[in-house]
Enzyme design. Structure first.
Site, PDB file in Angstrom:
ATOM      1  N   ASP A 120     -21.988 -14.517   5.106  1.00 24.88           N
ATOM      2  CA  ASP A 120     -21.585 -13.178   5.508  1.00 24.88           C
ATOM      3  C   ASP A 120     -20.767 -12.587   4.351  1.00 24.88           C
ATOM      4  O   ASP A 120     -20.522 -13.240   3.342  1.00 24.88           O
ATOM      5  CB  ASP A 120     -20.820 -13.208   6.847  1.00 24.88           C
TER       6      ASP A 120
HETATM    7  C1  GLC Z   1     -20.422  -7.662   7.828  1.00 30.61           C
HETATM    8  C2  GLC Z   1     -20.938  -8.270   9.102  1.00 30.61           C
HETATM    9  C3  GLC Z   1     -22.389  -8.654   9.034  1.00 30.61           C
HETATM   10  C4  GLC Z   1     -23.128  -7.676   8.160  1.00 30.61           C
HETATM   11  C5  GLC Z   1     -22.633  -7.856   6.752  1.00 30.61           C
HETATM   12  C6  GLC Z   1     -23.277  -6.857   5.783  1.00 30.61           C
HETATM   13  O1  GLC Z   1     -19.153  -8.165   7.543  1.00 30.61           O
HETATM   14  O2  GLC Z   1     -20.227  -9.377   9.635  1.00 30.61           O
HETATM   15  O3  GLC Z   1     -22.891  -8.682  10.383  1.00 30.61           O
HETATM   16  O4  GLC Z   1     -24.518  -7.916   8.231  1.00 30.61           O
HETATM   17  O5  GLC Z   1     -21.223  -7.756   6.657  1.00 30.61           O
HETATM   18  O6  GLC Z   1     -22.872  -5.565   6.113  1.00 30.61           O
END
Ligand code: GLC
Length: 745
Positions: free
Chosen positions: A289
């Site tokens: 993430d």
């Molecule tokens: C965010 C979220 C994730 C998302 C990623 C890209 O922090 O936790 O669900 O896909 O970053 O935006």
């Protein structure tokens, strides 16, 4: 205790079997065998180029363009993917840097959070889950994929399939609620919608099952917080929707921010390798993430960036989102022998495999003429309107106040959510545009357009939050002039979604006072809820005659609600998550264990609160209709089956009202005695049916070991002999019940 009869399946099969997998057998992209191409390309790559493929970088905030400092990296083949670059022109331009300038011309993979729509925004996933209709989820995902793919995106960071039992957690809006079975069926539907039969198709994108795993179990409902649960709970509650997504062909996973058993999900060998790779044989890519690898330093499980990079790659993360620890530290870590070359090669292999399967090598560029035709298409908005109506839940309708009577001539639309174009798009609005939103007020006015005899007025009354009640008098004035008051209250888009945890589930600000004030005028009052999560609405439930749960219904929400409120659509949605009476009841969910002292109102010494009834405000699976349905003739194909046998359960559902409508027939299973405590009831099947007045349909479910079985204390899948009950109902409370047994050896 009866001995296990269905001798244990390896635990790796459990989520697969637990899901009631009828028809969910794994689907994979076309047999186009990419392995020789992957291996041939891998063999030509330098270590620096390999590490480059592991890097995903972000765009320039708000302009969504490639950052200048990233252009050189892309042209040297030292980036594998970008997120948040938007628009066909910008994506093609960035792609040319890699495909036309880098040594090996490996295409870039462009990702974006297309959670519930790209430009046409559909209801939130929790709202769509309220439809209890996988076709809805698949259709919405398919349209979202078509719009996203027309802009050059080839990867969405969805579906989010986290089970959530704590509505304080803002991201509950992003998933399918509290039940593993409903969540699994919808996870598979969304993957099919995004990827279709072949993610390389020009109108499809790669899906991403997230957040692996147990992100929704964050303590206190606080985002990013600790998840503390047993492997048994992981495997029976949190894993199944991910397994369903995988079996539906999901090509990517994303790991979560939380720790599991004290180990951050970004470096957890048990979840990332033992389960995902060794047990489930997932061969796609796993992306971290957003800077979650770097966050291991804040978790205090990594001493520094090099330590975090080492742990993450060795545990099984393939691609690093935004932070650059792989790029900065892997070369030296490999020289030091702390990261085996084989680990790097395996990560690169998975990334190349997914890129080949996405068709990027054959078609790295998008046809820039398609975007304008596809994005925001009229037929997409029409679908969003249908889906939003199908996702609406009627929570109360005393005296048949709804649908709005044809003779009604004056309607007052009141409240901070009545004409708010922002909230319906939610926190995860993709490329949605506020100016596209049809608000409730706009939808109602549109509905009565041309009927000069009907007046629809509007007063905000108050803000969503804040102390001002200056708008109350105007709201009261309009209500007093009307025959019906529709009061739209709830949450702003920022009050749920990521980092949107709330310590209270009450209506923010003075919204409840506004409802009370309008109700006190004596004008018949309907409350429409615009919210990302379950709210505590006890006073409204006790005093207001009609309540409609709209959730955050997307771009066409106002038109959809007008369709429902005027009766052009008869609402048939059901809650995919429990509504607590107070936040103090949380966590409260239908599929809980009995405990040794099940709550009894008349016995102090049982598991309950002394200051509150033990049941929720509204239970899982609950929802009303403008008509009424009755279930009858619950019939079992046998009263006793072998452990590996199957039971057919049938029940008749009849529309006993005066208008067509939908009912969701739900089948719940109860294992009376088991070697490990099982929930008091477990959703084992559901079917949404549409019936004309007087119409009857026999609904059939088949129960086999996949539903009857469970994980025993040794985490082995077993079907134990004994007494079971099935209940057919229209919510998780009440219904028709019959017993049967699973015979012993
Ligand atoms: C965010 C979220 C994730 C998302 C990623 C890209 O922090 O936790 O669900 O896909 O970053 O935006």
């Amino acid at each position: 205790m009866p001995s296990p009869c269905l001798r244990s399946l390896p635990s790796r099969l459990v989520p697969l079997v637990l899901l009631g997998l009828a028809g969910l057998a794994r689907s994979a992209p076309p047999a186009r065998d990419v392995e020789p191409r992957v291996n041939e390309l891998l063999a030509r790559m330098t270590v620096e180029e390999k590490i480059g493929q592991l890097q995903q970088l972000d765009s320039v905030p708000n302009t969504w363009a490639i950052r200048d400092e990233h252009r050189d990296l892309a042209s040297r083949g030292l980036v594998g993917s970008f997120l948040n670059i938007r628009g066909a022109k910008a994506i093609n331009e960035a792609q040319r840097l890699a495909v036309e300038k880098s040594r090996l011309r490996i295409p870039l993979l462009f990702g974006f959070d297309v959670i519930h729509g790209y430009r046409v925004i559909f209801p939130t996933p929790l709202a769509e889950a309220s439809s209890w209709d996988p076709a809805v989820a698949e259709r919405a995902a398919g349209i979202a994929a078509a719009e996203a793919a027309s802009t050059g995106l080839k990867w969405t960071f969805a579906p989010m399939v986290d089970i959530a039992r704590d509505p304080r957690w803002g991201r509950i809006m992003e998933g399918s609620g509290e039940d593993p079975y409903l969540g699994s069926v919808l996870a598979a539907a969304r993957v099919r919608g995004f990827q279709g039969d072949d993610p390389a198709a020009p109108d499809r994108v790669l899906a991403c099952a997230k957040h692996w795993v147990a992100y929704g179990a964050a303590e206190g409902g606080r985002d990013y917080n600790t998840a503390e649960l047993s492997e048994h709970t992981l495997r029976t509650t949190y894993f199944p929707p991910f397994r369903a997504a995988l079996d539906a062909g999901a090509q990517t996973f994303m790991c979560s921010f939380n720790t599991i058993d004290g180990v951050p999900a970004s470096a957890n060998p048990f979840t990332l390798t033992k389960v995902l790779r060794d047990e489930w044989h997932f061969d796609g890519l796993l992306v971290s993430d957003y800077e979650s690898i770097k966050e291991m330093i804040a978790h205090r499980t990594a001493a520094d960036g090099a330590d975090a990079a080492r742990q993450a790659l060795n545990a099984g993360v393939d691609m690093e989102m935004v932070s650059r620890l792989f790029a900065e530290h892997l070369p030296k870590l490999m020289e030091q022998g702390k990261v085996p070359p084989a680990k790097l090669d395996e990560a690169v292999r998975r990334i190349l495999r997914v890129k080949f399967r996405a068709g990027l090598f054959e078609h790295p560029y998008v046809d820039e003429s398609r975007e304008a035709k596809v994005v925001g298409a009229r037929e997409h908005r029409a679908a969003a309107r249908e889906i939003a109506a199908r996702s609406t839940v009627l929570l109360k309708n005393d005296g048949g106040l709804l649908p709005i009577k044809p003779a009604t001539r004056a309607i007052a639309v009141i409240g901070p959510l009545a004409d708010d174009p922002d909230a319906p798009l939610s926190h995860w609005r993709g490329d949605g545009r506020v100016e596209d939103t049809v608000t409730l007020f706009a939808g109602l006015r549109s509905k009565v357009q041309g009927r000069g005899d009907v007046q629809v007025t509007y007063a905000k009354g108050c803000d969503i939050e804040g102390d001002s009640v200056d708008g109350f008098p105007e709201a009261v004035r309009l209500a007093r002039q009307a025959e019906l008051a529709i009061v739209a209250v709830g949450e702003s888009s920022a009050m749920s979604g990521e980092a949107g945890s709330r310590s209270s589930l009450d209506l923010p600000g003075h919204q409840l006072n506004l409802v009370k004030t309008i109700q006190a005028t004596g004008v018949p009052t309907v409350v429409v809820l615009y919210n990302g999560r379950p709210l505590t609405i006890g006073w409204i439930a006790d005093h207001v005659p009609a309540i409609v749960e709209a959730w955050l219904p997307g771009t066409e929400g106002g038109n959809a609600l007008a369709d429902v409120l005027f009766g052009d659509v008869n609402p048939g949605g059901k809650l995919p998550v429990t509504f607590p009476r107070t936040v103090g009841q949380v966590p409260i969910y239908y599929n809980a264990l009995s405990t040794g002292r099940p709550a009894k109102a008349d016995n102090r010494y049982t598991s309950k609160y002394i200051d509150l009834p033990s049941d929720p405000q509204f239970p899982f699976g609950y929802g009303l209709s403008y008509t009424r349905f009755e279930l009858s003739s619950l019939t079992l194909s046998a009263k006793s089956i072998a452990p590996d046998g199957k039971l057919t359960v049938s029940v008749d559902v009849k529309n006993v009202g005066d208008r067509p409508g939908d009912e969701v027939v739900q089948l719940y299973l109860r294992d009376e005695v088991s070697s490990v405590a099982r929930p008091v009831k477990e959703l084992a099947g559901f079917r949404r049916v549409t019936l004309p007045p007087g119409g009857t349909q026999t609904v059939r479910f088949e129960l086999g070991p996949d539903r009857l079985g469970f994980l025993d204390a040794n985490l082995r899948f077993v079907v134990e002999p004994g007494q079971f009950q099935v209940t057919a109902g229209t919510s998780s409370v009440g219904g028709l019940t019959e017993g049967f047994e699973v015979a012993g050896p």
